[in-house]
Structures are given as structure tokens and as C-alpha cells.
Motif scaffolding. Structure first.
Motif, PDB file in Angstrom:
ATOM      1  N   HIS A 425       0.843  -1.198   0.000  1.00 24.17           N
ATOM      2  CA  HIS A 425       0.000   0.000   0.000  1.00 24.17           C
ATOM      3  C   HIS A 425       0.879   1.248   0.000  1.00 24.17           C
ATOM      4  CE1 HIS A 425      -3.814  -2.066   0.593  1.00 24.17           C
ATOM      5  NE2 HIS A 425      -3.238  -2.825   1.515  1.00 24.17           N
ATOM      6  N   CYS A 426       0.266   2.387  -0.315  1.00 21.71           N
ATOM      7  CA  CYS A 426       0.976   3.662  -0.209  1.00 21.71           C
ATOM      8  C   CYS A 426       1.254   3.958   1.265  1.00 21.71           C
ATOM      9  CB  CYS A 426       0.133   4.788  -0.803  1.00 21.71           C
ATOM     10  SG  CYS A 426      -0.111   4.670  -2.585  1.00 21.71           S
ATOM     11  N   LYS A 427       2.359   4.598   1.508  1.00 21.54           N
ATOM     12  CA  LYS A 427       2.698   4.960   2.877  1.00 21.54           C
ATOM     13  C   LYS A 427       1.818   6.116   3.351  1.00 21.54           C
ATOM     14  CE  LYS A 427       7.522   3.461   2.551  1.00 21.54           C
ATOM     15  NZ  LYS A 427       8.951   3.875   2.600  1.00 21.54           N
ATOM     16  N   GLY A 428       1.597   6.182   4.652  1.00 22.13           N
ATOM     17  CA  GLY A 428       0.781   7.253   5.221  1.00 22.13           C
ATOM     18  C   GLY A 428      -0.539   6.735   5.755  1.00 22.13           C
ATOM     19  N   ASP A 429      -1.167   7.559   6.576  1.00 20.29           N
ATOM     20  CA  ASP A 429      -2.445   7.185   7.185  1.00 20.29           C
ATOM     21  C   ASP A 429      -3.561   7.213   6.147  1.00 20.29           C
ATOM     22  OD1 ASP A 429      -1.189   6.958   9.631  1.00 20.29           O
ATOM     23  OD2 ASP A 429      -1.563   9.066  10.149  1.00 20.29           O
ATOM     24  N   VAL A 430      -4.541   6.375   6.358  1.00 22.43           N
ATOM     25  CA  VAL A 430      -5.693   6.319   5.471  1.00 22.43           C
ATOM     26  C   VAL A 430      -6.731   7.334   5.947  1.00 22.43           C
ATOM     27  CG1 VAL A 430      -7.555   4.885   4.574  1.00 22.43           C
ATOM     28  CG2 VAL A 430      -5.286   3.891   4.964  1.00 22.43           C
ATOM     29  N   ASN A 431      -7.125   8.217   5.057  1.00 20.29           N
ATOM     30  CA  ASN A 431      -8.101   9.257   5.381  1.00 20.29           C
ATOM     31  C   ASN A 431      -9.464   8.838   4.828  1.00 20.29           C
ATOM     32  OD1 ASN A 431      -9.613  11.537   5.792  1.00 20.29           O
ATOM     33  ND2 ASN A 431      -8.252  12.932   4.687  1.00 20.29           N
ATOM     34  N   ARG A 432     -10.323   8.369   5.701  1.00 23.25           N
ATOM     35  CA  ARG A 432     -11.651   7.920   5.273  1.00 23.25           C
ATOM     36  C   ARG A 432     -12.638   9.068   5.161  1.00 23.25           C
ATOM     37  NH1 ARG A 432     -10.823   2.908   3.208  1.00 23.25           N
ATOM     38  NH2 ARG A 432      -9.650   1.572   4.666  1.00 23.25           N
ATOM     39  N   GLY A 433     -12.213  10.269   5.550  1.00 26.93           N
ATOM     40  CA  GLY A 433     -13.143  11.394   5.560  1.00 26.93           C
ATOM     41  C   GLY A 433     -13.275  12.104   4.223  1.00 26.93           C
ATOM     42  N   LEU A 434     -12.536  11.669   3.223  1.00 24.94           N
ATOM     43  CA  LEU A 434     -12.624  12.317   1.918  1.00 24.94           C
ATOM     44  C   LEU A 434     -13.968  12.028   1.267  1.00 24.94           C
ATOM     45  CD1 LEU A 434      -9.090  11.395   0.503  1.00 24.94           C
ATOM     46  CD2 LEU A 434      -9.822  13.648   1.295  1.00 24.94           C
ATOM     47  N   SER A 435     -14.500  13.018   0.587  1.00 26.92           N
ATOM     48  CA  SER A 435     -15.747  12.792  -0.146  1.00 26.92           C
ATOM     49  C   SER A 435     -15.478  11.847  -1.308  1.00 26.92           C
ATOM     50  CB  SER A 435     -16.303  14.120  -0.670  1.00 26.92           C
ATOM     51  OG  SER A 435     -15.350  14.747  -1.508  1.00 26.92           O
ATOM     52  N   PHE A 436     -16.462  11.021  -1.622  1.00 24.64           N
ATOM     53  CA  PHE A 436     -16.299  10.018  -2.653  1.00 24.64           C
ATOM     54  C   PHE A 436     -16.126  10.669  -4.029  1.00 24.64           C
ATOM     55  CE2 PHE A 436     -17.314   7.206   0.608  1.00 24.64           C
ATOM     56  CZ  PHE A 436     -17.265   5.880   0.181  1.00 24.64           C
ATOM     57  N   PRO A 437     -15.412  10.000  -4.943  1.00 25.14           N
ATOM     58  CA  PRO A 437     -15.337  10.505  -6.321  1.00 25.14           C
ATOM     59  C   PRO A 437     -16.734  10.689  -6.900  1.00 25.14           C
ATOM     60  CG  PRO A 437     -13.758   8.725  -5.991  1.00 25.14           C
ATOM     61  CD  PRO A 437     -14.605   8.773  -4.756  1.00 25.14           C
ATOM     62  N   THR A 438     -16.867  11.669  -7.768  1.00 25.88           N
ATOM     63  CA  THR A 438     -18.173  12.020  -8.331  1.00 25.88           C
ATOM     64  C   THR A 438     -18.337  11.408  -9.719  1.00 25.88           C
ATOM     65  OG1 THR A 438     -18.045  14.145  -7.163  1.00 25.88           O
ATOM     66  CG2 THR A 438     -19.693  13.941  -8.924  1.00 25.88           C
ATOM     67  N   ARG A 439     -19.447  10.716  -9.944  1.00 17.97           N
ATOM     68  CA  ARG A 439     -19.735  10.181 -11.280  1.00 17.97           C
ATOM     69  C   ARG A 439     -20.132  11.321 -12.204  1.00 17.97           C
ATOM     70  NH1 ARG A 439     -21.715   4.983 -12.468  1.00 17.97           N
ATOM     71  NH2 ARG A 439     -22.081   5.864 -14.555  1.00 17.97           N
ATOM     72  N   LEU A 440     -19.552  11.357 -13.397  1.00 22.14           N
ATOM     73  CA  LEU A 440     -20.000  12.308 -14.411  1.00 22.14           C
ATOM     74  C   LEU A 440     -21.331  11.826 -14.982  1.00 22.14           C
ATOM     75  CD1 LEU A 440     -16.748  13.192 -16.405  1.00 22.14           C
ATOM     76  CD2 LEU A 440     -17.675  14.252 -14.341  1.00 22.14           C
ATOM     77  N   GLN A 441     -22.209  12.767 -15.247  1.00 20.97           N
ATOM     78  CA  GLN A 441     -23.539  12.445 -15.745  1.00 20.97           C
ATOM     79  C   GLN A 441     -23.642  12.724 -17.243  1.00 20.97           C
ATOM     80  OE1 GLN A 441     -25.874  10.935 -13.692  1.00 20.97           O
ATOM     81  NE2 GLN A 441     -24.053  10.878 -12.367  1.00 20.97           N
ATOM     82  N   TRP A 442     -24.328  11.832 -17.945  1.00 20.78           N
ATOM     83  CA  TRP A 442     -24.473  11.966 -19.397  1.00 20.78           C
ATOM     84  C   TRP A 442     -25.915  11.704 -19.813  1.00 20.78           C
ATOM     85  CZ3 TRP A 442     -19.957  13.621 -21.469  1.00 20.78           C
ATOM     86  CH2 TRP A 442     -18.772  13.290 -20.811  1.00 20.78           C
TER      87      TRP A 442
END
Length: 711
Positions: A425-442
Motif C-alpha cells: 500500500h501507499c505509505k501514510g495514514d488512510v483518510n476515510r473522511g474524503l468525499s467520494f469521487p463524483t460520477r460524471l452524468q451523461w
């Protein structure tokens, strides 16, 4: 004499009256003006002195290891005027303009370049066309070109970008875009999201240093600066389709990335709290996308095929279906993104235990599935589920060495600075507080879906026709070639000529790319590698009656000729860009030139390019011999020809990327790879036999000398 009140109210002339300003104030202002003027004078003096120094190119024509006293003095002056720690763009204003060669010299060199390819009758006809052009139309066209060179920073580059790239209406996938591979032998982690997280973070670090100009400028001989203009458009750049011509749209710093996975488009923000997302945070976001099981919206799955097909249908569809509503918002998000990331679902990469693994890897990077890359972005970063990476690059905004510079930095930063945990895994703490990626709408209508499908089928036909061979030549490399006292590039180019003749039984017009970045806004020039000297050498190699000593003499003549042509191309005395610009001027003026028309219509059946290694200090290959890049490649230029890219890696490896078309029965990329291998070893054998002969003669001399001493 105006009154004191008048002096205070007339603000535009406050210093005309001695009564308005004290003697001390006038003295201070005079000193400030004098100091400012002196400072500006010194800046311009240094700048133009350095420009005058950089206009000297005699150093490049000197034999390797035999630098003249004048060149040593010149280098010392360049170092002195360059400053101690110049930034990336420090030399831009001091770079000289690309000179316009004389018409006589260009035509003379052109006729010399085509002589080995034409019979006597064809050559006579070409001479007649060339002389007629020189005597009737050339002077007028040359005057306009010289006039342009006075006001343009580079008389070639804007026309080259516009007419060679942006005005083309055929697909850019395979025909224009190129690719660069990952490390050949090393995969630092097999976790897809983690590798993508580190690589994206390293790219953001590179972009920040790029925007601040903190990268060290590239310099030949470690001293002579190269132009950095192309690097400005590396990020936040998209090729926008147009009805008659495309444009390159470059925006300022953008804070998001677009990710494609299994037919869905996601927007990922790259900043939080005023800083870049950390590698572990990026890994979290990418893993969320990989875990997402939602289905593509109608028409979304193959939408990117629009960028892979013909430009005109894409331009019309963009205007009709993507100029308003959610489609416009989503398309704007893609076109304004820092770059495009494709999370593939099928593993790729070099595997020595698997036949043709390098071929499959190259084709995936070059065209993928024809709908999983956004070919209009400055580059698409491609991530595979086994941890391998690569990039597909749009060509109009820059040439391969520019992206190669970034890629070298990113690979080294990923492995030697960021690193991974024991679990990968990448080094560093895991930040679960990030907002989820946004789906583009079509909202893709059925009519638009039909256009997408048409573009996809057109692109797939092109992709399926690409015959690719990735070939690792490890019998010897740069180390042994240099011991033969010849240029590695000249050695390989002559091997390619020998391979081409053995493959096709004829010689052909050959393109080798050379850079002109010692000049302001310089891009590339052509080296016509199929010379009379090269033809004489190849014929001697195929003549069973020729001796190896004779072949070796001819090889050295051909290699010296090639090196001289390469140097002339680098210093602004090439052939093809000058003729190209004369042709463009003729079209602007409505002047018909049969000579220029014929020159510009000649096919390059063998198109070649070397991928340079530019930052050898980033990875110590002696200490880490497995951390070597595989270079990159491009599609075939001619329907009946080959595209060959190669990278000289370390001292003992040369990687070839060979492309052609299945639809042509006369070309076979794997067969051509075999011809290259045989040509390389056959040429090396000449030096081996020569060295064996010298060793034998030396032994005889020693024996005779010892005999005399004994007597």
C-alpha cells in the motif's frame, strides 16, 4: 512660473519645477532612475551576450574527446553567463532564433539525399524540377520566410503544429499519438490503486515544480541550454476538435482528475485543505472507484471512442450534443482536468515467460480498446491491475522527450522517494473522511450513440491492423558500441538500413527525428538516414566478394556521414522543415510549385526515432540494474512501411518498438525484428574481426621484439 498650488494640482508633471521637489529628493530620484537604467542595461547585456554565445555551434562538430581550446573557452564563458542555479525557464530569452537556411544549400542537400533512391532518369527529372524551382519561385518564397523569421520566435513550430497535427482530419489514435512504457523488469507493487496513487502524487509534485520553474533546465554537455517551451502545456491541456482544424486548449492549474473504469467516468479532486492529496488518500479514492459496481449510463461505455475516430464527426457531435446541459458540464470536466487516468481491468507488462507480452503491452498503450483512453488529453495515464503503468500521449502539443522527462521523474519518485508498505500500500495514514469521487452524468441520445459506434468501428479497424513487435536486444549495447569508437545512434541507424534492405530488397526514404531545441521554441528536424554512404555499406555487406576490411571502411564513412547530418539538423541546417515552410508560403501566396509538391508527397516508408535518457542522475542503474525503462513507440507512418522506436538503456540493452500493418503483405514486424538482430550482430562482428586482427598483429610484433632482444 506656475504657482505652488498649480504644482500640487497638475499631477502628471510634478517634477518639472525645482520649487516642487527638494534637492535631496531630486538626487534620490535621479539615483534611482540611474540605478534602474543600469540594472536593465546589465540584464539585457548579459542576455544578448549569452544569446550571441549560444549562437555558436562549432562545438557540436568536433570529434568526441577532442575538444578544441576555443570550444573550452566558449564553454567557460557560457557557464559564467548562465549563473550558478538557473531555473527551468531562465534561458528562454537568451536562446537564439532558428536560422533560415539558404535555398541553394537546402536543394543541394535534398538532391544528395534522394540520389541513392532514384535511377538516373528519375534523378535527372528531379534535378530539372529543383533547378526550375530555384530559378523561378524560390527567391520570392524565401523572402517571405525570412520576413517571418524576423517577427516569429520560430519560423517553423507554429506551422508545424497547425498543418502537420491540428489540421489533420484522420484519427489521431495510432496515426499520431505515441506511448511510453513502465520499468521493464520491476513492478514496485501489484496493488493497482496504490501504484496509481503514488504515480499521480508524483505527477502533482512534478506539475508544482513545473509551474514554479523549479526543475533544472535541460542542457547539452551539461552546459548548453535547451528550450523548455513545450513543457508549459504538459498538464491541463486538451486537443479540442474543430470542423476545419483542431485547437490546443491549455488552462491554468486545475484541481481535479478524470478517471475511467469499466465504462464509467469519475471526477476526483486532487486537493484538500489547500494541499495535494497524499498518496494514501489517492489510493483510497482509486480503490473506491475500483470497488464501485454501478453500471455505465446509456452511451457512456464507449463514449471516448469519439476521440479515437475521424476528427470531423467528433467535432460535429461535440457541437450538437455536448454544448449544453449535463453533457457540457461533464465534457468540460474532462477537458479541463489535469490529465486523464484509465484504470484498466486486464493485466499487461513485460513477462519473459510469456511470448509476445511486450507486443500486447505496446498495443494496449497505443490504442487500448479504442474507447478506454481519452486520446485528446495531453496524456492519458494508464494503470493495470497487476501494478504496471504507462502513458498514451497526444502529439500536437509536444514531442516525446518532453513527456519522457516527466516520466523519468515520476518513476524515480514513485520507487525511491515515496515507496510502499510491506503489504504494497501507499505509505501514510488512510483518510476515510474524503468525499467520494463524483460520477460524471451523461444524456447520450440514440443518434449520438450511433456516431459513437461508428467512430469505435473505424478506430477498431485501425487498431486491429497494427502489427507490433517489441524486441529486447541484449547481446550488447552502448558500452560495446562505444569501444568500437562510433556513435551508438549511427550504429543502430546503419543496422536499420541493412535490416530494411534485407527485408524489402530495396532502399527507401528514411526519417529519423532530431531535435532543434537549442533554438527558441524548437521542436524537431528530419535526418534522412538513407545516404549514398549507407547504401554503399549495405551493398558491401550483401556482396559475398567484399572483404570485412572494406566493409568496415565503408561503415565508418557512413557513420561519420550520419553523425554530420544529425549535427546539421540540430543546428538549423536540416532539409525538410525548410522545404515544408517554403511549401506553406507557396500555398498562402497561391504559387504552384511542382518541386515542393513532389517533395512533400514522398512517403517515409521507414520512420525511426530514439527515446533519449535525460536524467541519468535519478536512478543509479549500476546499483539498481533492474530499474530500467522500456522506452516507447508509435504506429506505422506509411501503409507499406515500418515505424521503429528504440531506447539505448544502460550499457548492455537496446529495446526496439517496431510497428507495421497486417493489411500489407510485404511487411512483418516480427520478421523485421529478426532482421534488426541479425544486422546488429553482423556489424558488431566486423569490429570483432578487426580487433582480433589487431590483437594478432600486436602479438606478432611482441614476439618479434622479444626475439630481437633474445638475439
Amino acid at each position: 512660473m506656475p504657482s505652488r498650488k498649480t504644482c500640487h494640482t497638475i499631477s502628471i508633471m510634478p517634477f518639472l519645477s525645482r520649487d516642487c521637489v527638494s534637492v535631496q529628493t531630486r538626487a534620490v530620484l535621479s539615483a534611482m532612475l540611474f540605478a534602474t537604467g543600469l540594472w536593465l542595461f546589465l540584464i539585457y547585456l548579459l542576455r544578448y551576450t549569452l544569446k550571441a554565445l549560444l549562437s555558436y555551434h562549432g562545438w557540436i562538430f568536433e570529434s568526441h574527446g577532442k575538444m578544441s581550446t576555443s570550444t573550452k573557452v566558449w564553454l567557460s564563458l557560457v557557464k559564467m553567463f548562465s549563473g550558478r542555479r538557473p531555473l527551468l525557464y531562465s534561458f528562454q530569452a537568451s536562446l537564439p532564433r532558428l536560422p533560415v537556411p539558404s535555398v541553394d544549400d537546402t536543394i543541394k542537400r535534398y538532391l544528395e539525399s534522394v540520389r541513392p533512391l532514384l535511377d538516373n532518369e528519375q534523378y535527372t527529372q528531379m534535378e530539372i524540377l529543383a533547378n526550375d524551382f530555384k530559378e523561378t519561385r524560390a527567391a520570392r518564397l524565401q523572402r517571405y520566410l525570412i520576413l517571418k523569421s524576423w517577427w516569429a520566435t520560430n519560423y517553423v513550430s507554429d506551422w508545424w503544429e497547425e498543418y502537420i497535427y491540428l489540421k489533420g482530419r484522420s484519427p489521431i489514435m495510432v496515426n499520431s499519438n505515441f506511448y511510453i512504457m513502465d520499468f521493464l523488469y520491476v513492478t514496485p507493487t501489484h496493488r493497482q490503486a496504490a501504484r496509481a496513487g503514488n504515480m499521480v502524487h508524483a505527477m502533482l509534485q512534478y506539475r508544482r515544480k513545473l509551474e514554479r520553474g523549479e526543475h533544472a533546465p535541460l542542457r547539452a554537455l551539461g552546459t548548453v541550454p535547451l528550450c523548455s517551451t513545450q513543457m508549459e502545456r504538459m498538464f491541463n491541456t486538451t486537443r479540442i476538435p474543430g470542423i476545419e482544424t483542431d485547437i490546443v486548449q491549455h488552462l491554468t492549474d486545475r484541481k481535479h482528475l478524470i478517471v475511467y473504469h469499466k465504462g464509467r467516468f469519475f471526477q476526483v479532486w486532487l486537493y484538500t485543505g489547500g494541499r495535494h492529496l497524499l498518496p494514501s488518500e489517492l489510493e483510497t479514492q482509486f480503490q473506491r472507484i475500483l470497488n464501485d459496481t454501478s453500471e455505465p449510463q446509456p452511451g457512456e461505455h464507449k463514449l471516448a471512442a469519439l476521440t479515437a475516430g475521424d476528427r470531423l464527426p467528433w467535432a460535429r457531435a461535440r457541437i450538437k450534443y455536448f454544448s449544453q446541459g449535463v453533457n457540457k458540464v461533464s465534457l468540460d470536466a474532462i477537458e479541463s482536468a489535469a490529465f486523464f487516468l484509465a484504470l484498466d481491468d486486464e493485466p499487461e507488462g513485460y513477462n519473459p515467460a510469456k511470448n509476445n507480452s511486450l507486443d500486447s503491452y505496446a498495443k494496449s498503450l497505443l490504442h487500448g480498446k479504442c474507447y478506454d483512453r481519452w486520446f485528446d488529453k495531453s496524456f492519458t495515464l494508464i494503470s493495470y491491475p497487476n501494478g504496471k503503468m504507462g502513458v498514451n500521449v497526444e502529439h500536437s502539443w509536444a514531442d516525446a522527450p518532453i513527456v519522457g522527462h516527466m516520466w523519468e521523474y515520476v518513476l524515480a519518485t514513485d520507487c525511491f522517494h515515496l515507496g510502499y508498505t510491506e503489504e504494497g500500500h501507499c505509505k501514510g495514514d488512510v483518510n476515510r473522511g474524503l468525499s467520494f469521487p463524483t460520477r460524471l452524468q451523461w444524456q447520450i441520445s440514440e443518434e449520438c450513440q450511433d456516431i459513437v459506434e461508428t467512430s469505435y468501428l473505424s478506430a477498431k479497424q485501425i487498431a486491429d491492423d497494427v502489427d507490433f513487435c517489441g524486441y529486447l536486444f541484449n547481446e550488447f549495447g552502448k558500452g560495446l558500441i562505444k569501444k568500437c569508437r562510433t556513435s551508438p545512434d549511427a550504429f543502430i541507424q546503419l543496422a536499420l538500413q541493412l535490416a530494411q534492405f534485407r527485408d524489402q530488397s530495396v532502399f527507401c526514404l528514411t526519417y529519423e527525428s532530431s531535435m532543434t531545441r537549442m533554438f527558441r521554441d524548437g521542436r524537431t528536424e528530419t535526418v534522412r538516414s538513407c545516404t549514398s554512404e549507407a547504401v554503399a555499406f549495405v551493398r558491401a555487406m550483401e556482396d559475398t566478394g567484399a572483404t570485412n576490411a572494406h566493409r568496415l571502411v565503408l561503415f565508418r564513412k557512413a557513420a561519420e556521414k550520419h553523425q554530420n547530418m544529425y549535427r546539421m539538423a540540430m543546428t538549423g541546417s536540416g532539409i525538410d522543415r525548410h522545404l515544408f515552410c517554403l511549401y506553406i508560403v507557396s500555398k498562402y501566396l497561391g504559387v504552384d510549385s511542382p518541386f515542393l509538391t513532389k517533395v512533400l508527397s514522398e512517403p517515409w516508408k521507414l520512420s525511426t526515432s530514439q527515446t533519449p535518457q535525460q536524467q541519468l542522475n535519478l536512478v543509479d542503474t549500476n546499483k539498481f540494474p533492474k530499474y530500467v525503462g522500456a522506452g516507447g513507440g508509435f504506429g506505422p507512418v506509411a501503409d507499406d512501411g515500418y515505424g521503429v522506436s528504440y531506447i539505448i538503456v544502460g550499457e548492455n540493452l537496446i529495446t526496439f518498438h517496431i510497428s507495421s500493418k497486417f493489411s500489407n503483405p510485404k511487411t512483418d514486424s516480427h520478421k523485421f525484428g529478426q532482421h534488426i538482430q541479425k544486422a546488429m550482430t553482423d556489424i558488431q562482428a566486423l569490429f570483432k574481426l578487426d580487433n582480433d586482427k589487431k590483437t594478432e598483429e600486436h602479438a606478432k610484433c611482441v614476439h618479434l621484439e622479444n626475439g630481437k632482444k633474445h638475439i
